[in-house]
Scaffold this motif. Structure first.
Motif, short mmCIF file in Angstrom:
data_model
loop_
_atom_site.label_atom_id
_atom_site.label_comp_id
_atom_site.label_asym_id
_atom_site.label_seq_id
_atom_site.Cartn_x
_atom_site.Cartn_y
_atom_site.Cartn_z
N ARG A 236 0.83 -1.21 0.00
CA ARG A 236 0.00 0.00 0.00
C ARG A 236 0.87 1.26 0.00
NH1 ARG A 236 -3.12 -3.29 3.53
NH2 ARG A 236 -2.11 -2.36 5.33
N TYR B 217 -4.97 -6.90 -7.99
CA TYR B 217 -3.74 -6.74 -8.77
C TYR B 217 -3.76 -7.65 -9.99
CZ TYR B 217 -2.01 -4.28 -4.71
OH TYR B 217 -1.86 -3.38 -3.70
N ARG C 95 -6.61 -2.15 -9.54
CA ARG C 95 -8.05 -1.86 -9.56
C ARG C 95 -8.59 -2.07 -8.16
NH1 ARG C 95 -11.24 -4.87 -14.19
NH2 ARG C 95 -12.82 -3.57 -13.26
N LYS C 96 -9.74 -1.51 -7.92
CA LYS C 96 -10.40 -1.73 -6.63
C LYS C 96 -11.79 -2.28 -6.88
CE LYS C 96 -7.71 1.42 -3.92
NZ LYS C 96 -7.67 2.47 -2.94
N ARG D 69 -8.22 -4.10 -3.05
CA ARG D 69 -7.29 -3.96 -4.17
C ARG D 69 -7.23 -5.27 -4.95
NH1 ARG D 69 -5.71 -0.74 -0.12
NH2 ARG D 69 -4.63 1.20 -0.62
N LYS E 4 -0.85 0.94 -9.76
CA LYS E 4 -2.23 1.36 -9.49
C LYS E 4 -3.18 0.18 -9.71
CE LYS E 4 -1.68 5.76 -8.69
NZ LYS E 4 -1.41 6.03 -7.32
N ASP F 215 3.80 5.85 -9.29
CA ASP F 215 2.61 6.08 -10.12
C ASP F 215 2.25 4.87 -10.97
OD1 ASP F 215 2.40 8.66 -9.13
OD2 ASP F 215 3.60 9.51 -10.77
N ASP F 216 3.23 4.03 -11.31
CA ASP F 216 2.98 2.87 -12.15
C ASP F 216 2.18 1.79 -11.44
OD1 ASP F 216 4.47 4.15 -14.04
OD2 ASP F 216 6.25 2.90 -13.82
N ASP G 235 0.28 -5.59 -12.95
CA ASP G 235 0.58 -4.89 -11.69
C ASP G 235 1.65 -5.65 -10.90
OD1 ASP G 235 -1.33 -2.88 -12.11
OD2 ASP G 235 -2.92 -4.07 -11.17
N GLU H 239 2.30 1.93 -3.39
CA GLU H 239 1.28 2.47 -4.30
C GLU H 239 1.27 3.99 -4.25
OE1 GLU H 239 -2.63 0.95 -3.62
OE2 GLU H 239 -1.91 -1.11 -3.63
N THR H 240 1.51 4.55 -3.07
CA THR H 240 1.52 6.01 -2.95
C THR H 240 2.80 6.62 -3.51
OG1 THR H 240 2.50 5.99 -0.72
CG2 THR H 240 0.08 5.92 -0.87
#
Length: 126
Positions: free
Chosen positions: A30, A51, A42-43, A49, A40, A37-38, A55, A33-34
């Motif tokens: 997590r 992946y 889906r949720k 999350r 990301k 930028d690559d 990802d 992820e912050t």
């Protein structure tokens, strides 16, 4: 033509599955992820999350740079921006070579065990 069993690959993996695959805490994923930028995922409607294999490949590249090569997070981020596709190919090659090495090490262990059993069997016959 003989039947060849296909590996069934999931379309999405949970954060726990990804964490277990790399032996890291979900909080690290997590956090990254912050920072990157690559990365990301889906949720789901619940906010979980999900992946994709792509990802996971991105995560593998980040993991390789930060954990295995010792880059700082800003350094890894800059390197990914400069050499994204080339870097991913290099990490893929390294990962493939590690798989081959692990397979060969396992094969050698099995051959050593079989050789010891064969020599023990011939010694008992004498």
């Amino acid at each position: 033509m003989p039947y060849k069993e296909r590996d069934i690959e999931k379309q999405y993996y949970t954060i726990g599955e990804v964490a277990a695959q790399f032996d890291v805490a979900p909080s690290l994923i997590r956090f990254w992820e912050t920072e990157f930028d690559d990365l990301k995922p889906r949720k789901s409607k619940k906010g979980n999350r999900l992946y994709s294999p792509q990802d996971i490949e991105t995560f593998r590249t980040i993991y390789h740079l930060v954990k295995e090569r010792g880059y700082t997070i800003p350094g890894a981020r800059d390197l990914m921006k400069q050499r994204g596709p080339q870097l991913k190919e290099k990490v893929d090659v390294i990962h493939s070579l590690e798989k081959v090495r692990n397979f060969l090490v396992q094969l050698r262990k099995e051959l050593d065990v079989a050789g010891k059993q064969a020599s023990a069997g011939s010694a008992n016959e004498q």
